[in-house]
Scaffold this motif. Structure first.
Motif: not given
Length: 293
Positions: A80-84
């Motif tokens: 999720a952090s990577r995508a955000t």
């Protein structure tokens, strides 16, 4: 992702007050460096949050995590952090992930176990979490030294981020990765021409890393001996790990990594006693013209 060939890795960036870290990133960008790397170690802030702060303060430079510890967040949170961050700053964020070291993992309450298996299962978890997340342009790199982890970097990631390695390791890593994966080694540098002083500072830098089996075993595999690793490290090892001397000497080491197959080299300027961001920026200013940034 246009990062050029030279960036900056420095532990103080992830520990400094936010305003100081942002100003440092802006200065590094203005000097012409192509990347800033934020680590996750004792006393560091969350590297993913720091990366976002640095990206928001700058306009061109790429920011990478070097590395984000997989034991610090589960695979779904990492995905999720990577995508955000990737969605917010397309083409400017690199997610470096690593298994860290047994002592640091144990201090978090985890069992280090089999790091290769842990990384493989973690990547499975990230991939399973990806559906439904926003599409982001954020290459995934693995902290890798030995062949099996480098193979995983080749097969399951965009490449590898290596640390505490001489150019001969870069050549070996490139052989394993092939020609279509990113290879970003860190290189410690020091603008000091006095051999005794330079090697003393190099040994201060190396002292902690020579207590960690991952780095020790990698150096032994490269042909360094127990005597090279004893008593703070031999002159031979100090000279291999730290590029010290005048700017032209440092540039030669950067070129050696690039010639060995690196795509990008992240410089870590050393200071006499402890990581010093002000001193690092001064060295980076001096190096920039010689690096033709």
């Amino acid at each position: 992702m246009d990062t050029g060939q030279v960036g900056v890795w420095h532990p103080a960036i992830g520990k400094a007050p936010a305003a100081v870290a942002r100003r440092a990133a802006v200065e590094i960008e203005e000097l012409g460096y192509g990347s800033v790397w934020v680590n996750e170690g004792p006393g560091s802030k969350d590297p993913l949050v720091v990366a976002s702060l640095l990206l928001s303060a700058t306009s061109r430079i790429a920011v990478g995590t070097g590395i984000a510890n997989l034991w610090g967040r589960d695979a779904t949170a990492m995905a999720a952090s990577r995508a955000t961050v990737g969605e917010a700053f397309p083409g400017r964020f690199l997610l470096g992930i690593g298994v860290s070291h047994s002592t640091l993992v144990g201090s978090r309450g985890h069992a280090y176990g089999k790091p290769l298996t842990a990384m493989r299962e973690y990547l499975d978890g990230m991939d399973q979490a990806q559906p439904g997340l926003p599409e982001g342009d954020a290459p995934r790199l693995l902290a890798a030294l030995r062949p099996k982890m480098l193979e995983l970097s080749r097969d399951r990631a965009a490449g590898a981020h290596t640390y505490f390695v001489p150019p001969e390791h870069t050549a070996l890593a490139r052989d394993v990765l092939g020609h279509d994966r990113l290879l970003v080694p860190e290189q410690a540098v020091l603008l000091e021409t006095d051999p005794a002083r330079a090697r003393q500072i190099a040994r201060t830098h190396m002292a902690y890393y020579l207590t960690l089996p991952n780095y020790v075993n990698n150096l032994l595999a490269l042909g360094y001996t127990d005597s090279d690793l004893a008593d703070g490290g031999s002159d031979r090892l100090a000279d291999a790990i730290v590029a010290w001397g005048d700017p032209e000497t440092v540039v030669k080491r950067v070129r050696a990594h690039l010639d060995a197959g690196a795509d990008h080299v992240a410089l870590q300027p050393l200071s006499p006693h402890a990581p010093d961001l002000t001193d690092a920026l001064t060295q980076l200013q001096t190096l920039a013209p010689a690096l033709d940034l």
